[in-house]
Design a protein around this motif. Structure first.
Motif, PDB file in Angstrom:
ATOM      1  N   THR A 108       0.850  -1.179   0.000  1.00  0.00           N
ATOM      2  CA  THR A 108       0.000   0.000   0.000  1.00  0.00           C
ATOM      3  C   THR A 108       0.890   1.234   0.000  1.00  0.00           C
ATOM      4  N   GLU A 109       0.750   2.040  -1.019  1.00  0.00           N
ATOM      5  CA  GLU A 109       1.543   3.261  -1.163  1.00  0.00           C
ATOM      6  C   GLU A 109       0.706   4.436  -0.672  1.00  0.00           C
ATOM      7  N   SER A 110       1.007   4.918   0.519  1.00  0.00           N
ATOM      8  CA  SER A 110       0.224   5.990   1.127  1.00  0.00           C
ATOM      9  C   SER A 110       0.797   7.350   0.766  1.00  0.00           C
ATOM     10  N   LEU A 111      -0.041   8.208   0.200  1.00  0.00           N
ATOM     11  CA  LEU A 111       0.378   9.550  -0.194  1.00  0.00           C
ATOM     12  C   LEU A 111      -0.346  10.618   0.608  1.00  0.00           C
ATOM     13  N   GLY A 112      -0.893  10.244   1.756  1.00  0.00           N
ATOM     14  CA  GLY A 112      -1.624  11.190   2.583  1.00  0.00           C
ATOM     15  C   GLY A 112      -3.112  10.998   2.403  1.00  0.00           C
ATOM     16  N   GLY A 113      -3.740  11.889   1.647  1.00  0.00           N
ATOM     17  CA  GLY A 113      -5.184  11.808   1.440  1.00  0.00           C
ATOM     18  C   GLY A 113      -5.609  10.689   0.520  1.00  0.00           C
ATOM     19  N   VAL A 114      -4.663  10.139  -0.218  1.00  0.00           N
ATOM     20  CA  VAL A 114      -4.969   9.059  -1.149  1.00  0.00           C
ATOM     21  C   VAL A 114      -3.878   7.995  -1.051  1.00  0.00           C
ATOM     22  N   SER A 115      -4.264   6.748  -1.274  1.00  0.00           N
ATOM     23  CA  SER A 115      -3.300   5.645  -1.291  1.00  0.00           C
ATOM     24  C   SER A 115      -3.525   4.801  -2.533  1.00  0.00           C
ATOM     25  N   PHE A 116      -2.474   4.101  -2.952  1.00  0.00           N
ATOM     26  CA  PHE A 116      -2.593   3.163  -4.060  1.00  0.00           C
ATOM     27  C   PHE A 116      -2.260   1.769  -3.533  1.00  0.00           C
ATOM     28  N   VAL A 117      -3.186   0.859  -3.749  1.00  0.00           N
ATOM     29  CA  VAL A 117      -3.050  -0.507  -3.275  1.00  0.00           C
ATOM     30  C   VAL A 117      -2.637  -1.383  -4.451  1.00  0.00           C
ATOM     31  N   TYR A 118      -1.535  -2.110  -4.289  1.00  0.00           N
ATOM     32  CA  TYR A 118      -1.009  -2.981  -5.332  1.00  0.00           C
ATOM     33  C   TYR A 118      -1.398  -4.422  -4.997  1.00  0.00           C
ATOM     34  N   LEU A 119      -2.186  -5.017  -5.885  1.00  0.00           N
ATOM     35  CA  LEU A 119      -2.711  -6.362  -5.664  1.00  0.00           C
ATOM     36  C   LEU A 119      -2.135  -7.338  -6.683  1.00  0.00           C
ATOM     37  N   THR A 120      -1.996  -8.577  -6.281  1.00  0.00           N
ATOM     38  CA  THR A 120      -1.605  -9.652  -7.198  1.00  0.00           C
ATOM     39  C   THR A 120      -2.657 -10.744  -7.131  1.00  0.00           C
ATOM     40  N   GLY A 121      -3.147 -11.172  -8.311  1.00  0.00           N
ATOM     41  CA  GLY A 121      -4.160 -12.211  -8.367  1.00  0.00           C
ATOM     42  C   GLY A 121      -3.553 -13.602  -8.313  1.00  0.00           C
ATOM     43  N   ASP A 122      -4.402 -14.574  -8.198  1.00  0.00           N
ATOM     44  CA  ASP A 122      -3.944 -15.963  -8.068  1.00  0.00           C
ATOM     45  C   ASP A 122      -3.227 -16.453  -9.316  1.00  0.00           C
ATOM     46  N   THR A 123      -3.525 -15.843 -10.464  1.00  0.00           N
ATOM     47  CA  THR A 123      -2.857 -16.247 -11.711  1.00  0.00           C
ATOM     48  C   THR A 123      -1.729 -15.290 -12.098  1.00  0.00           C
ATOM     49  N   GLY A 124      -1.339 -14.393 -11.163  1.00  0.00           N
ATOM     50  CA  GLY A 124      -0.176 -13.539 -11.374  1.00  0.00           C
ATOM     51  C   GLY A 124      -0.453 -12.156 -11.897  1.00  0.00           C
ATOM     52  N   GLU A 125      -1.718 -11.852 -12.270  1.00  0.00           N
ATOM     53  CA  GLU A 125      -2.017 -10.516 -12.794  1.00  0.00           C
ATOM     54  C   GLU A 125      -1.929  -9.478 -11.667  1.00  0.00           C
ATOM     55  N   ARG A 126      -1.523  -8.274 -12.054  1.00  0.00           N
ATOM     56  CA  ARG A 126      -1.371  -7.183 -11.077  1.00  0.00           C
ATOM     57  C   ARG A 126      -2.412  -6.098 -11.309  1.00  0.00           C
ATOM     58  N   ILE A 127      -2.913  -5.540 -10.225  1.00  0.00           N
ATOM     59  CA  ILE A 127      -3.926  -4.481 -10.287  1.00  0.00           C
ATOM     60  C   ILE A 127      -3.557  -3.407  -9.272  1.00  0.00           C
TER      61      ILE A 127
END
Length: 353
Positions: free
Chosen positions: A296-315
């Motif tokens: 989780t990349e926290s930038l203060g008022g907003v964060s970006f969550v980096y997810l990995t799926g079971d088949t390797g895809e990233r979101i």
């Protein structure tokens, strides 16, 4: 002031063609940004407008004048480079007025134009300093001032902020935007930074491999990209792309373990589809179990969550509010189907329904 028109412009180096028949109209007073990855031809195209690169074929007009074969000094343009190119032994005042002095302009006229450029760029307190006594941002303002005093019809900027640190880049973006509003000149600006493009432009020209992919206002390109390349290039973070398959009006996305009904014409049944999703349109479902939170990349008022799926895809998903997804947690992903962007997996062209 004048607009710029490119008509079937081609550039070749020997047998290698790097600009492929570009047609483009930049209106009088418009701020136009050429953007694209390294090697896409944006700087070459700018230098062709400036006359620093010979045009192999096609025509370049500035206003009503055909300048295709004109000497750079006759085109009515002024260029601001990535490097400041200031004379180290001259003061700020002398650097800005040097071009006019060499062309034989009267001292009174030079003083008047330097004073006006100084006022616009707020450089009054630095006039007697030499470049070594200036910060990077101040040097770039002097470089811009040197262009202003020439009174060009068109200003050309070739990645002018790339040598500055992050804070100065933001400051100079504001300065350049204010400058455009004050003098109202036609400006063409080259950058690989799509944030600069979105911030400054009236019109963005997205280039790839010497071709124009799409032209439009910043939010037009962001909201309605013509193809996967533009969709992925415009916007920060970049759009998420997942593989999907169309079937009877629905698109199934294995990477989300989801299917979206009524989003595509039945004629696409059986075709592979690339599904695009903006980070701000996706939502984390704490009750789901399809993805793992990697960071989780926290930038203060907003964060970006980096997810990995079971088949390797990233979101990547944007989160707001005080609650943040915990690293290592298992979550699900959801999106309103009206927010999906669909692309033909083979041609990468946008599929609009």
């Amino acid at each position: 002031m004048s607009g710029v028109t490119l008509n079937k412009v081609i550039k070749k180096y020997g047998d290698v063609q790097v600009i492929h028949g570009i047609d483009l109209e930049i209106n009088d007073g418009e701020f136009c940004v050429f953007v694209g990855p390294s090697g896409c031809g944006k700087s070459t195209l700018l230098r062709m407008v400036a006359g620093l690169e010979e045009t192999t074929d096609g025509q370049i007009n500035i206003g009503t004048r055909d300048v295709t074969r004109m000497d750079p000094s006759q085109r009515g343009v002024a260029m601001v480079f990535q490097t400041y190119a200031l004379y180290p032994h001259m003061t700020v005042k002398d650097n800005m007025g040097f071009g006019l002095k060499m062309n034989g302009h009267p001292k009174a006229e030079i003083a008047e134009k330097v004073a006006e450029a100084t006022r616009i760029l707020k450089l009054e307190q630095y006039l007697d300093r030499k470049p070594s006594a200036l910060s990077g941002g101040q040097r770039q303002r002097v470089s811009i001032g040197r262009a202003i005093v020439r009174g060009p019809e068109v200003f050309l900027f070739d990645e002018p902020l790339s040598n500055l640190d992050a804070e100065l880049r933001v400051e100079m973006r504001v300065e350049i935007a204010r400058l455009h509003k004050e003098i109202g000149a036609t400006m063409i600006y080259v950058t690989h930074d799509q944030v600069e493009a979105m911030t400054l432009a009236d019109k963005i020209v997205v280039l790839r491999a010497g071709n124009i992919e799409q032209v439009g206002a910043p939010m037009e390109l962001y909201r309605d990209p013509d193809n996967k390349f533009v969709a992925g290039f415009i916007g920060s973070p970049a759009m998420n792309f997942l593989e999907g398959v169309a079937n009877d009006g629905a698109v199934t996305v294995p990477g989300m373990k989801a299917s979206f009904d009524g989003v595509i014409a039945p004629a696409y049944s059986g075709k592979k589809i690339t599904v695009g999703m903006r980070a701000e349109h996706l939502m984390v479902d704490p009750g789901g179990d399809t993805h793992t939170v990697e960071m989780t990349e926290s930038l203060g008022g907003v964060s970006f969550v980096y997810l990995t799926g079971d088949t390797g895809e990233r979101i990547v998903i944007e989160e707001r509010g005080d609650e943040r997804s915990a690293e290592g947690a298992r979550v699900g992903v959801s999106i309103d189907k009206s927010r999906l962007y669909l692309f033909d997996a083979e041609t990468e062209a946008r599929i609009r329904t």
